[in-house]
Motif scaffolding. Sequence first.
Motif, PDB file in Angstrom:
ATOM      1  N   LEU A 133      25.702  -0.418  61.877  1.00 23.60           N
ATOM      2  CA  LEU A 133      24.891  -0.082  61.603  1.00 23.60           C
ATOM      3  C   LEU A 133      23.607  -0.850  61.197  1.00 23.60           C
ATOM      4  CD1 LEU A 133      23.325   2.427  62.008  1.00 23.60           C
ATOM      5  CD2 LEU A 133      22.594   2.787  59.477  1.00 23.60           C
ATOM      6  N   ALA A 134      23.276  -1.101  62.454  1.00 25.19           N
ATOM      7  CA  ALA A 134      21.383  -2.418  62.422  1.00 25.19           C
ATOM      8  C   ALA A 134      20.642  -1.359  62.210  1.00 25.19           C
ATOM      9  CB  ALA A 134      21.776  -2.649  64.681  1.00 25.19           C
ATOM     10  N   LEU A 135      19.873  -1.869  60.977  1.00 31.62           N
ATOM     11  CA  LEU A 135      19.160  -1.412  60.728  1.00 31.62           C
ATOM     12  C   LEU A 135      17.684  -1.586  61.283  1.00 31.62           C
ATOM     13  CD1 LEU A 135      20.266  -2.718  56.520  1.00 31.62           C
ATOM     14  CD2 LEU A 135      20.207  -0.351  57.738  1.00 31.62           C
ATOM     15  N   ASP A 136      17.469  -0.900  60.850  1.00 29.62           N
ATOM     16  CA  ASP A 136      15.745  -0.486  61.312  1.00 29.62           C
ATOM     17  C   ASP A 136      14.754  -1.419  60.476  1.00 29.62           C
ATOM     18  OD1 ASP A 136      16.009   0.695  63.851  1.00 29.62           O
ATOM     19  OD2 ASP A 136      15.415   2.626  63.123  1.00 29.62           O
ATOM     20  N   GLY A 137      13.880  -2.211  61.197  1.00 29.85           N
ATOM     21  CA  GLY A 137      12.986  -3.241  60.097  1.00 29.85           C
ATOM     22  C   GLY A 137      12.309  -4.602  60.107  1.00 29.85           C
ATOM     23  N   PRO A 138      11.840  -5.021  60.101  1.00 32.95           N
ATOM     24  CA  PRO A 138      11.440  -6.349  60.462  1.00 32.95           C
ATOM     25  C   PRO A 138      12.430  -7.694  60.299  1.00 32.95           C
ATOM     26  CG  PRO A 138      10.620  -5.808  58.752  1.00 32.95           C
ATOM     27  CD  PRO A 138      10.899  -4.473  58.895  1.00 32.95           C
ATOM     28  N   THR A 139      13.170  -7.207  59.200  1.00 30.49           N
ATOM     29  CA  THR A 139      14.497  -8.381  59.118  1.00 30.49           C
ATOM     30  C   THR A 139      15.030  -8.022  59.685  1.00 30.49           C
ATOM     31  OG1 THR A 139      13.401  -8.894  56.952  1.00 30.49           O
ATOM     32  CG2 THR A 139      15.679  -9.701  57.585  1.00 30.49           C
ATOM     33  N   PRO A 140      16.502  -8.610  61.194  1.00 35.69           N
ATOM     34  CA  PRO A 140      17.798  -8.197  61.296  1.00 35.69           C
ATOM     35  C   PRO A 140      18.331  -8.255  60.013  1.00 35.69           C
ATOM     36  CG  PRO A 140      16.620  -9.890  62.434  1.00 35.69           C
ATOM     37  CD  PRO A 140      15.730 -10.082  61.234  1.00 35.69           C
ATOM     38  N   ALA A 141      19.006  -6.730  60.532  1.00 41.86           N
ATOM     39  CA  ALA A 141      20.319  -6.591  58.942  1.00 41.86           C
ATOM     40  C   ALA A 141      21.173  -5.995  59.672  1.00 41.86           C
ATOM     41  CB  ALA A 141      19.936  -6.460  57.693  1.00 41.86           C
ATOM     42  N   VAL A 142      22.941  -5.562  58.938  1.00 41.44           N
ATOM     43  CA  VAL A 142      23.440  -4.662  60.067  1.00 41.44           C
ATOM     44  C   VAL A 142      24.643  -4.397  58.772  1.00 41.44           C
ATOM     45  CG1 VAL A 142      25.673  -4.923  61.392  1.00 41.44           C
ATOM     46  CG2 VAL A 142      23.338  -5.870  62.107  1.00 41.44           C
ATOM     47  N   VAL A 143      24.598  -3.251  58.092  1.00 42.53           N
ATOM     48  CA  VAL A 143      25.173  -3.300  57.256  1.00 42.53           C
ATOM     49  C   VAL A 143      26.839  -1.961  57.544  1.00 42.53           C
ATOM     50  CG1 VAL A 143      24.809  -1.102  56.604  1.00 42.53           C
ATOM     51  CG2 VAL A 143      25.851  -1.678  55.120  1.00 42.53           C
ATOM     52  N   LEU A 144      27.576  -2.486  56.801  1.00 41.83           N
ATOM     53  CA  LEU A 144      29.429  -1.366  57.548  1.00 41.83           C
ATOM     54  C   LEU A 144      29.440  -0.449  56.762  1.00 41.83           C
ATOM     55  CD1 LEU A 144      31.774  -2.453  58.975  1.00 41.83           C
ATOM     56  CD2 LEU A 144      32.390  -3.036  57.322  1.00 41.83           C
ATOM     57  N   VAL A 145      29.040   0.464  58.163  1.00 42.75           N
ATOM     58  CA  VAL A 145      29.307   2.006  57.518  1.00 42.75           C
ATOM     59  C   VAL A 145      30.679   2.861  57.656  1.00 42.75           C
ATOM     60  CG1 VAL A 145      28.897   4.259  57.826  1.00 42.75           C
ATOM     61  CG2 VAL A 145      27.280   2.339  58.612  1.00 42.75           C
ATOM     62  N   GLN A 146      31.428   3.201  56.468  1.00 37.63           N
ATOM     63  CA  GLN A 146      32.465   3.546  56.131  1.00 37.63           C
ATOM     64  C   GLN A 146      32.241   5.092  56.407  1.00 37.63           C
ATOM     65  OE1 GLN A 146      35.416   2.874  52.968  1.00 37.63           O
ATOM     66  NE2 GLN A 146      33.948   2.058  52.592  1.00 37.63           N
ATOM     67  N   ARG A 147      32.550   5.757  57.925  1.00 39.84           N
ATOM     68  CA  ARG A 147      31.993   6.761  58.204  1.00 39.84           C
ATOM     69  C   ARG A 147      32.516   7.883  58.677  1.00 39.84           C
ATOM     70  NH1 ARG A 147      31.479   5.762  64.589  1.00 39.84           N
ATOM     71  NH2 ARG A 147      30.093   7.664  64.663  1.00 39.84           N
ATOM     72  N   GLY A 148      33.924   8.180  58.272  1.00 37.54           N
ATOM     73  CA  GLY A 148      34.869   8.917  57.727  1.00 37.54           C
ATOM     74  C   GLY A 148      35.594   8.800  58.549  1.00 37.54           C
ATOM     75  N   TRP A 149      36.921   9.949  58.254  1.00 34.91           N
ATOM     76  CA  TRP A 149      38.383   9.749  58.405  1.00 34.91           C
ATOM     77  C   TRP A 149      38.487  10.622  59.616  1.00 34.91           C
ATOM     78  CZ3 TRP A 149      42.019  13.986  59.167  1.00 34.91           C
ATOM     79  CH2 TRP A 149      43.177  12.937  58.777  1.00 34.91           C
ATOM     80  N   ILE A 150      39.811   9.974  60.868  1.00 34.66           N
ATOM     81  CA  ILE A 150      39.938  11.108  61.967  1.00 34.66           C
ATOM     82  C   ILE A 150      41.729  10.947  61.450  1.00 34.66           C
ATOM     83  CG2 ILE A 150      38.555  10.572  63.525  1.00 34.66           C
ATOM     84  CD1 ILE A 150      39.778   8.353  64.776  1.00 34.66           C
ATOM     85  N   ALA A 151      42.650  12.489  62.188  1.00 41.47           N
ATOM     86  CA  ALA A 151      43.692  12.447  62.140  1.00 41.47           C
ATOM     87  C   ALA A 151      44.362  11.285  63.064  1.00 41.47           C
ATOM     88  CB  ALA A 151      44.793  13.902  62.353  1.00 41.47           C
ATOM     89  N   ARG A 152      45.447  10.484  62.623  1.00 43.65           N
ATOM     90  CA  ARG A 152      46.526   9.754  63.687  1.00 43.65           C
ATOM     91  C   ARG A 152      47.429  10.582  64.684  1.00 43.65           C
ATOM     92  NH1 ARG A 152      50.318   5.788  60.919  1.00 43.65           N
ATOM     93  NH2 ARG A 152      50.547   5.197  63.012  1.00 43.65           N
ATOM     94  N   ASN A 153      47.934   9.797  65.609  1.00 40.54           N
ATOM     95  CA  ASN A 153      48.108  10.283  66.727  1.00 40.54           C
ATOM     96  C   ASN A 153      49.897   9.885  66.892  1.00 40.54           C
ATOM     97  OD1 ASN A 153      49.827  11.205  69.054  1.00 40.54           O
ATOM     98  ND2 ASN A 153      48.559  11.536  69.864  1.00 40.54           N
TER      99      ASN A 153
END
Length: 248
Positions: free
Chosen positions: A100-120
Amino acid sequence: MRFWVITLAAAVGIGATAALGCWQLDRAAQKQALAAAIEARGEQPPLGAAALQQALQQTPAADLVHRPVALQGRWLGAHTIYLDNRQMHGRPGFFVLTPLALDGPTPAVVLVQRGWIARNFQDRTALAPVDTPAGPVAVSGRLALAPARLYEMAPGADPVSETSPIRQNLDVARFRAQTGLPLLAMSVVQTGADSEGLQRDWPRIDAGVDKHYGYAFQWFGISLLMAVLYVWFQLFRRFIRPRQQPGA
C-alpha cells in the motif's frame, strides 16, 4: 547406606520438579504481562501514515506490534503476493499480501496482509478473484512483523519461487530489493469485515498462559507424588508402622 542414597535422590527429584513448576509459573506471569501489554497497545489511538513513520524511527518494531493503524493510500496491485499453505479454520489456502503506497509528503509503502482465500485443489495456480481497487483506499488494521515463515527445504534455492506471485515464504528484504519499493520495516494485518473476496477471521492472539499453568500443575504433581512415595516406602513402612512381631 541404601536409605541415605534413596533419601538424597528423592530430595533432588522433589526439589528439581518443584523448581520446574515454579519456573513455569514465572513463565506464565511473564506471558500475562505480555498479554496485558498487547491489550493496552491495541487500545491506543490508531496511527496514521505520518505518525507510523515517525514511530518506526523512534521505537523498536517489536514494541509496536499489535498497535492499531488507520491508513490511506493506493494499492500497488502489480506486486501482490500469495503465500501458499496458509490455513484459516483448518482449510488450506493463501494469505494475500499487497503493498500500500501511503498518502503523505514522504514516499512510503507498507506491506498489508489483506486476508485469506481458499486454494483450488485441481489447479494450484488458479487463484480465487480478489478485488484490488485502483483508487484511494482506507485500510484499518494492526501492526505486525513480517509474515510467519513456513518450513522450506532450501530457502531461496528456487529462483522461480522468488519472482512468482505464489510463494511459500516472503523475504521482505529481498522483496524490497526486487521491487525497489520503499517498504516500511513492519507489515499491517488488515482487520474488519470480509470484503474484496478475502476472509479476515484472523486467529485470536493467545499468549499461551494456560499452557504454562498446565505444565506447572504437572511438575508440582510429580513433586508431590515423589514426596508421598518417599514418605510411604522409606519412612512410614520403615519407622512409623510398627513391625509385625514373629509369630503374631
